[in-house]
Design an enzyme around this catalytic site. Structure first.
Site, mmCIF file in Angstrom:
data_model
loop_
_atom_site.group_PDB
_atom_site.id
_atom_site.type_symbol
_atom_site.label_atom_id
_atom_site.label_comp_id
_atom_site.label_asym_id
_atom_site.label_seq_id
_atom_site.Cartn_x
_atom_site.Cartn_y
_atom_site.Cartn_z
ATOM 1 N N SER A 1 -12.907 -5.327 2.121
ATOM 2 C CA SER A 1 -13.872 -4.755 1.119
ATOM 3 C C SER A 1 -15.159 -5.316 1.475
ATOM 4 O O SER A 1 -16.089 -5.607 0.514
ATOM 5 C CB SER A 1 -13.504 -5.158 -0.401
ATOM 6 O OG SER A 1 -12.309 -4.319 -0.566
ATOM 7 N N PRO A 2 -15.673 -5.536 2.763
ATOM 8 C CA PRO A 2 -17.098 -5.744 3.127
ATOM 9 C C PRO A 2 -18.276 -4.776 2.485
ATOM 10 O O PRO A 2 -19.327 -5.358 2.830
ATOM 11 C CB PRO A 2 -17.097 -5.861 4.602
ATOM 12 C CG PRO A 2 -15.896 -4.987 5.178
ATOM 13 C CD PRO A 2 -14.833 -5.198 4.110
ATOM 14 N N LEU A 3 -17.738 -3.556 2.216
ATOM 15 C CA LEU A 3 -18.639 -2.735 1.708
ATOM 16 C C LEU A 3 -18.674 -2.565 0.120
ATOM 17 O O LEU A 3 -18.943 -1.504 -0.419
ATOM 18 C CB LEU A 3 -18.564 -1.256 2.388
ATOM 19 C CG LEU A 3 -18.815 -1.499 3.768
ATOM 20 C CD1 LEU A 3 -18.322 0.060 4.600
ATOM 21 C CD2 LEU A 3 -20.388 -1.720 4.069
ATOM 22 N N GLY A 4 -18.050 -3.705 -0.473
ATOM 23 C CA GLY A 4 -17.951 -3.367 -1.887
ATOM 24 C C GLY A 4 -17.190 -2.387 -2.326
ATOM 25 O O GLY A 4 -17.706 -1.598 -3.310
ATOM 26 N N ARG A 5 -16.131 -2.140 -1.680
ATOM 27 C CA ARG A 5 -15.152 -1.072 -2.124
ATOM 28 C C ARG A 5 -15.750 0.306 -1.933
ATOM 29 O O ARG A 5 -15.531 1.213 -2.633
ATOM 30 C CB ARG A 5 -14.539 -1.230 -3.573
ATOM 31 C CG ARG A 5 -13.608 -2.394 -3.613
ATOM 32 C CD ARG A 5 -12.657 -2.628 -4.605
ATOM 33 N NE ARG A 5 -11.835 -3.682 -4.595
ATOM 34 C CZ ARG A 5 -10.578 -3.924 -3.899
ATOM 35 N NH1 ARG A 5 -10.283 -3.036 -3.142
ATOM 36 N NH2 ARG A 5 -10.153 -5.121 -3.996
ATOM 37 N N GLY A 6 -16.758 0.494 -0.772
ATOM 38 C CA GLY A 6 -17.256 1.530 -0.802
ATOM 39 C C GLY A 6 -18.794 1.898 -1.457
ATOM 40 O O GLY A 6 -19.711 2.607 -1.185
ATOM 41 N N TYR B 1 0.966 -1.083 -0.015
ATOM 42 C CA TYR B 1 0.174 0.019 -0.081
ATOM 43 C C TYR B 1 0.721 1.188 -0.077
ATOM 44 O O TYR B 1 1.477 1.657 1.003
ATOM 45 C CB TYR B 1 -0.750 -0.053 1.360
ATOM 46 C CG TYR B 1 -2.025 -1.200 1.428
ATOM 47 C CD1 TYR B 1 -2.085 -1.894 0.274
ATOM 48 C CD2 TYR B 1 -2.280 -1.482 2.553
ATOM 49 C CE1 TYR B 1 -3.174 -2.901 0.381
ATOM 50 C CE2 TYR B 1 -3.257 -2.423 2.864
ATOM 51 C CZ TYR B 1 -3.598 -3.040 1.797
ATOM 52 O OH TYR B 1 -4.478 -4.425 1.699
ATOM 53 N N HIS C 1 0.213 -12.098 1.163
ATOM 54 C CA HIS C 1 -0.851 -11.219 0.390
ATOM 55 C C HIS C 1 -1.833 -12.117 -0.819
ATOM 56 O O HIS C 1 -2.852 -11.727 -0.920
ATOM 57 C CB HIS C 1 -0.350 -10.109 -0.054
ATOM 58 C CG HIS C 1 -1.264 -8.884 -0.047
ATOM 59 N ND1 HIS C 1 -0.798 -7.625 0.033
ATOM 60 C CD2 HIS C 1 -2.576 -8.906 -0.216
ATOM 61 C CE1 HIS C 1 -1.773 -6.732 0.012
ATOM 62 N NE2 HIS C 1 -3.140 -7.485 -0.295
#
Length: 306
Positions: A182-187, A36, A103
């Site tokens: 990404s549990p929020l679908g990448r936002g 990152y 990773h």
């Protein structure tokens, strides 16, 4: 990740304030990676926790090599394992890493070699626990036979459910914890985006992920609209409903929603207390039917679930 790259410009001072607020709210797990930035996100996290190391379960990842021209490689050889951990320890400013992930699984190195080298780090006290990210069920079993794997980090959300058929059962059979990223679908499942232009300059969602471009995005946003309507009926946000759905996958599931804003951090933390009935869970899945999500998660899915 988004504090340092991929989701537009960041602000280090604000990001550190978000991390500090997370700790105040009882969040204990912080997840970063050497790729990152590259590297600068570990340095950022290190500065943020310098005077509060004992309050943090610190996780980082290695294995994705950023190369000139934007290409990426994947390494898991013993030499690279050892050099990677030394770099991460220095950037984070710590004497040990609580959870150290591979990773991505390399195609040219046996998983036994990589995990064997990682296990040496445990023996030396540089690492406490081992994890894998985006590993397939067979690879997880082989790795676990070399050294206990504590956690498997994979994308898992209303939009990404491919791990449920084989990988989740294998992890549970082995007693491996599940860490959905990404549990929020990448936002996008938060409902804050209405078109690709909302992502902003430098946001890789609009240029690098099939799910978030063209007709795919148009189709997927229709599902988000349904989720928003369902959330409004409950008096919560779409993001809170989506995150609570992931949290309800089981007691062994610890999602890691990323954000660089205190407002969204507080919304995410509040979602952990949201109780959903079986009827609620079913209604959410009707609003966002996994089989109808358009577009792959990545342009190249070959390293995923290897």
């Amino acid at each position: 990740m988004g504090m340092s790259e991929f989701y537009g410009a960041g602000d280090d001072a604000e990001s550190i304030a978000v991390i500090h607020r997370a700790l105040e709210l009882g969040v204990t797990l912080l997840d970063t990676a050497d790729m990152y930035g590259p590297y600068v996100n570990e340095e950022l996290v290190g500065r943020a926790i310098a005077d509060r190391r004992d309050s943090v379960v610190l996780a980082t990842k290695f294995g994705i090599v950023r190369e000139a021209g934007g290409t990426r490689g994947i390494r898991g050889d013993r030499e690279y394992v050892r050099s990677s951990v030394e770099g991460s320890l220095k950037r984070l400013g710590v004497d040990h890493i609580d959870l150290y992930y591979l990773h991505r699984v390399p195609a040219d190195t046996p998983i036994e070699e990589t995990v064997g080298a990682m296990s040496e780090l445990v023996s030396e006290g540089k690492v406490r626990h081992l994890g894998l990210s985006e590993a397939g069920a067979a690879t997880l079993r082989r790795a676990h036979a070399v050294h206990p794997i504590t956690a498997l980090q994979s994308e898992w959300s209303l939009w990404s459910r491919d791990i449920e058929a084989e990988i989740v059962p294998a992890a549970r059979e082995l007693g491996v914890g599940l860490v959905p990223y990404s549990p929020l679908g990448r936002g996008v499942l938060t409902g804050r985006f209405t078109s690709a232009t909302d992502f902003g300059e430098g946001d890789f969602r609009a240029v690098a992920q099939p799910r978030f471009s063209g007709a795919n995005l148009d189709a997927n946003l229709k599902m988000v609209a349904e989720l928003k309507a369902l959330a409004a009926d409950r008096g919560v946000t779409a993001g809170q409903l989506a995150l609570a759905w992931v949290q309800h996958r089981g007691a062994d599931v610890v999602p890691i929603p990323g954000t660089k804003r205190i407002k969204y951090l507080e919304e995410n933390v509040a979602a952990a207390a949201l109780e959903l009935s079986d009827a609620d869970l079913a209604a959410i899945e009707v609003a966002v039917p996994a089989a109808e999500v358009a577009g792959d998660r990545y342009p190249d899915m070959r390293p995923v679930g290897r």
